[in-house]
Write a protein that holds these residues in place. Sequence first.
Motif, short mmCIF file in Angstrom:
data_model
loop_
_atom_site.label_atom_id
_atom_site.label_comp_id
_atom_site.label_asym_id
_atom_site.label_seq_id
_atom_site.Cartn_x
_atom_site.Cartn_y
_atom_site.Cartn_z
N UNK A 83 0.89 -1.10 -0.05
CA UNK A 83 -0.03 0.15 -0.12
C UNK A 83 0.89 1.25 -0.07
N UNK A 84 0.21 2.37 -0.37
CA UNK A 84 0.75 3.58 -0.21
C UNK A 84 -0.21 4.52 0.32
N UNK A 85 -0.15 5.75 0.20
CA UNK A 85 -1.01 6.67 0.93
C UNK A 85 -1.77 6.45 1.96
N UNK A 86 -1.27 5.71 2.92
CA UNK A 86 -1.80 5.34 4.37
C UNK A 86 -1.34 6.31 5.11
N UNK A 87 -1.78 5.68 6.73
CA UNK A 87 -1.21 6.42 7.75
C UNK A 87 -0.53 5.53 8.85
N UNK A 88 0.45 5.76 9.42
CA UNK A 88 1.05 4.82 10.79
C UNK A 88 1.20 5.90 11.90
N UNK A 89 0.80 5.41 13.00
CA UNK A 89 0.78 6.23 14.00
C UNK A 89 1.40 5.16 15.31
N UNK A 90 2.30 5.82 15.96
CA UNK A 90 2.78 4.83 17.24
C UNK A 90 2.10 5.45 18.39
N UNK A 91 1.70 4.53 19.09
CA UNK A 91 1.24 4.75 20.50
C UNK A 91 1.77 3.77 21.41
N UNK A 92 2.53 4.13 22.44
CA UNK A 92 3.10 3.00 23.38
C UNK A 92 3.95 2.32 22.48
N UNK A 93 3.90 0.96 22.71
CA UNK A 93 4.89 0.18 22.09
C UNK A 93 4.24 -0.55 20.65
N UNK A 94 3.34 0.20 20.31
CA UNK A 94 2.50 -0.60 18.98
C UNK A 94 2.42 0.62 17.93
N UNK A 95 2.74 0.13 16.67
CA UNK A 95 2.34 0.79 15.60
C UNK A 95 1.16 0.44 15.05
N UNK A 96 0.24 1.65 14.61
CA UNK A 96 -1.13 1.19 14.07
C UNK A 96 -1.05 1.56 12.76
N UNK A 97 -1.37 0.74 11.80
CA UNK A 97 -1.35 1.07 10.30
C UNK A 97 -2.78 1.27 9.63
N UNK A 98 -2.93 2.01 9.01
CA UNK A 98 -4.41 2.42 8.85
C UNK A 98 -4.72 2.67 7.45
N UNK A 99 -5.32 1.69 6.71
CA UNK A 99 -6.06 1.70 5.37
C UNK A 99 -4.83 2.57 4.45
N UNK A 100 -5.24 2.92 3.38
CA UNK A 100 -4.60 3.37 2.29
C UNK A 100 -4.74 2.70 0.99
N UNK A 101 -4.06 2.80 -0.21
CA UNK A 101 -4.25 2.34 -1.66
C UNK A 101 -3.39 1.36 -2.04
N UNK A 102 -3.92 -0.01 -2.51
CA UNK A 102 -3.20 -0.77 -3.07
C UNK A 102 -3.35 -0.69 -4.50
N UNK A 103 -2.54 -0.02 -5.44
CA UNK A 103 -2.61 0.41 -6.56
C UNK A 103 -2.63 -0.83 -7.74
N UNK A 104 -2.55 -1.99 -7.21
CA UNK A 104 -2.65 -3.16 -8.01
C UNK A 104 -1.49 -3.32 -9.07
N UNK A 105 -1.76 -4.26 -9.94
CA UNK A 105 -0.57 -4.75 -10.80
C UNK A 105 -0.78 -4.59 -12.29
N UNK A 106 -2.42 -4.28 -12.51
CA UNK A 106 -2.60 -4.45 -13.81
C UNK A 106 -3.14 -3.08 -14.56
N UNK A 107 -2.72 -2.04 -13.59
CA UNK A 107 -3.43 -0.76 -14.20
C UNK A 107 -4.85 -0.60 -13.99
N UNK A 108 -5.52 -1.49 -12.91
CA UNK A 108 -7.11 -1.31 -13.06
C UNK A 108 -7.54 -0.61 -11.78
N UNK A 109 -6.66 0.24 -11.16
CA UNK A 109 -7.18 1.05 -10.17
C UNK A 109 -6.87 0.71 -8.69
#
Length: 348
Positions: A83-109
């Motif tokens: 993915x790209x265009x996501x967000x990652x936030x550290x709280x305490x001893x954890x990183x939280x990764x939130x959503x984003x965009x998987x652009x795919x491999x066939x130019x299908x959006x």
Amino acid sequence: MASAQLSWEEVATSKDDKPSLPRSGHVAAALPATHSHDVIIFGGYVEDEQKGREAANDAWTFSLASGKWEEVKYTSEEVPRVRLASQAVVVGQHLWLIAGWDPGHNKDGGDILSDLWRLDLNTMAWKQISPEGEQMPQISRFQAQAIGSRIYIHTHRSLQDILVLDVSDSNAPTLSLQPVTSDPEPPMSRGLHSLTAVGEDLVLFAGAPKEGPMLGDLWALHTGSASWQELDAEGRTPHVRCSQAVAAADSDVFVFGGSYYKNEGGLQPLNDLIVLDTKEMQWRYSKLADGSGPLPRNAATLTRVGDKLVLYGGWNPFVETYNDTHVMDVSGVSSMLKDFPLDPEEDW
């Protein structure tokens, strides 16, 4: 008026000290002080000379002491998809990764994602989490910042409310819609903007709306009263932009680069460094001590580690993806802000 003297130092200059491939659109966060490294990055678009640009799901950590990057070896079988265009936030001893965009491999959006992952920073094991309460929407090009154990998620839909992820119970986080007020209107819908935590406030700057020109407006979300306030900072408003790299050092917000649309020139990247002094509510413009620094770019990351800012990667649109790391010492900047000119020397 003399401008304050700041300088970037390029580090991790040898091939063995860098991530394996240049990248942009990744996420970055400062690691807890108990960790042996200082910054973690995840995903983004990596660029290979043979394969071109592809989305990634690897992670790397950077040490200021050694000036080197090391690849993270995940200890779990299950890991987040690329993915790209996501967000990652550290709280305490954890990183939280939130959503984003998987652009795919066939130019299908590709796919706009709606998942939530937790990385244990002690074991480097991933776990996908389903929050209680609201369902995570499909989102990308958004922003997320933590104040305490509450992660505020600002998307193009955040007009009358904002998503709040409470991770005080890391095994059972809750997602809710927090109503927000504004007088008279909230910030217009946008993506590729910046959202920076300063005390109990979230400072929103610039971005790209779905239609129309890019933005250069400045807002604060007062989380205590759940209300928006448009800010009128003294000094010349910075150039409109999107995909800028932003970090806060105490009450000062540092803005680096980004890009804007120039007539007949497409996306134009920037490499200016601007400081918003939120105590005096003033924009300040710096000039590098040696006149050099990172090349113009967008989709880079800027991370605060103590008195240092760590800038990594980014993209000169359709020209080059970067794999460089630059560090700036900003200790004492607050006392120097009075020497920052309120207006840049050149016009745009």
